[in-house]
Design an enzyme around this catalytic site. Structure first.
Site, PDB file in Angstrom:
ATOM      1  N   SER A 184       0.852  -1.183   0.000  1.00 16.59           N
ATOM      2  CA  SER A 184       0.000   0.000   0.000  1.00 16.59           C
ATOM      3  C   SER A 184       0.890   1.235   0.000  1.00 16.59           C
ATOM      4  O   SER A 184       2.022   1.186   0.504  1.00 16.59           O
ATOM      5  CB  SER A 184      -0.902   0.005   1.239  1.00 16.59           C
ATOM      6  N   TYR A 218      -2.054  -0.468  10.330  1.00 19.66           N
ATOM      7  CA  TYR A 218      -2.022  -0.894   8.928  1.00 19.66           C
ATOM      8  C   TYR A 218      -0.739  -0.399   8.257  1.00 19.66           C
ATOM      9  O   TYR A 218      -0.080  -1.153   7.535  1.00 19.66           O
ATOM     10  CB  TYR A 218      -3.251  -0.349   8.206  1.00 19.66           C
TER      11      TYR A 218
END
Length: 260
Positions: free
Chosen positions: A132, A145
């Protein structure tokens, strides 16, 4: 015969990648926890697809996959680690279970899987770890995350150097926001409030296919995310200021309840 393994194949990004690979002539092994979704995808892709339901957080799962791959005669040429999970919220409001789940699936599982499959990954193999942009840009509300995806990015970089010329090729693919079931209603509302561009899973799959065709070791999807990625490496203070202007909005959505 070209053999590809795709984890997280029952989800949006994983299913899109598996579909693109099958269309390009790959024999795809579909790995995820949801057996029904895997079977449905395998039927849609046709006979070259194989569904293998596994919970990658189970320490024995990687060995089961290795045995299945060794039982067929063809070498593995591609492993795509697309399985992942996300929990949006301020760190003070996150539970141990949520933090553990992100680290287990986003980071520990691909580490364990690559280590276990190493005997069947040769110099002609490619490993793609789907990370990501938040693995390179720390963003409020996504601290856990970001940590898991940041670890995956550096892990991929280290393995690319460790494998050298006689080992597999390693690629880190970094999407921006993607429209999948992984995003809660609060994340969708936050993206809308911030005016973030949200890609489709097909956009990520197309980027992966383009990256496989070139020699890049990392691909960041989207603009201005690519710019922020580079700025955060060179001028982190500039990114601090830009994200700081969004902090009040992030905190508001992080405190709200998800809508069914």
């Amino acid at each position: 015969m070209k053999i590809a393994i795709v984890t997280g194949a029952s989800g949006g990004i994983g299913a899109a990648i598996a579909t693109r690979l099958a269309e390009a002539g790959w024999v795809v092994w579909l790995v995820a926890r949801d057996a029904a979704k895997l079977d449905a995808l395998a039927r849609r892709l046709g006979s070259p697809a194989h569904a293998l339901p596994l919970d990658l957080c189970d320490p024995e799962a990687a060995a089961v996959l290795l045995d299945a791959i060794r039982a067929q005669p063809y070498p593995v040429q591609l492993l795509v680690n697309a399985a992942g999970t996300q929990h949006f919220g301020l760190l003070a409001d996150q539970t141990d279970a949520q933090l553990d789940a992100m680290l287990a699936l986003n980071l520990a599982a691909p580490m364990r899987l690559i280590r276990t499959l190493w005997p069947v990954l040769g110099a002609d193999s490619t490993v793609v770890n789907v990370g990501s942009v938040f693995g390179s840009i720390g963003f409020p509300g996504f601290a856990g995350y970001c940590a898991s995806k940041g670890g995956l990015r550096v892990f991929t970089e280290a393995l690319a150097r460790e494998s050298g010329r006689d080992g597999p090729r390693f690629i880190h693919l970094a999407p921006r926001a993607v429209d999948t079931a992984l995003n809660s209603s609060r994340v969708a509302a936050l993206n809308s409030a911030l005016g973030n561009q949200v890609d489709t899973p097909d956009t990520v799959a197309d980027a992966l296919m383009r990256t496989l065709a070139c020699r890049h070791r990392e691909a960041v999807i989207g603009w201005p995310e690519k710019l922020f990625f580079r700025l955060n490496q060179l001028l982190p203070g500039a990114v601090d200021g830009a994200i700081g202007k969004q902090l009040a909005i992030v905190r508001r959505y992080a405190k709200e309840k998800d809508h069914a």
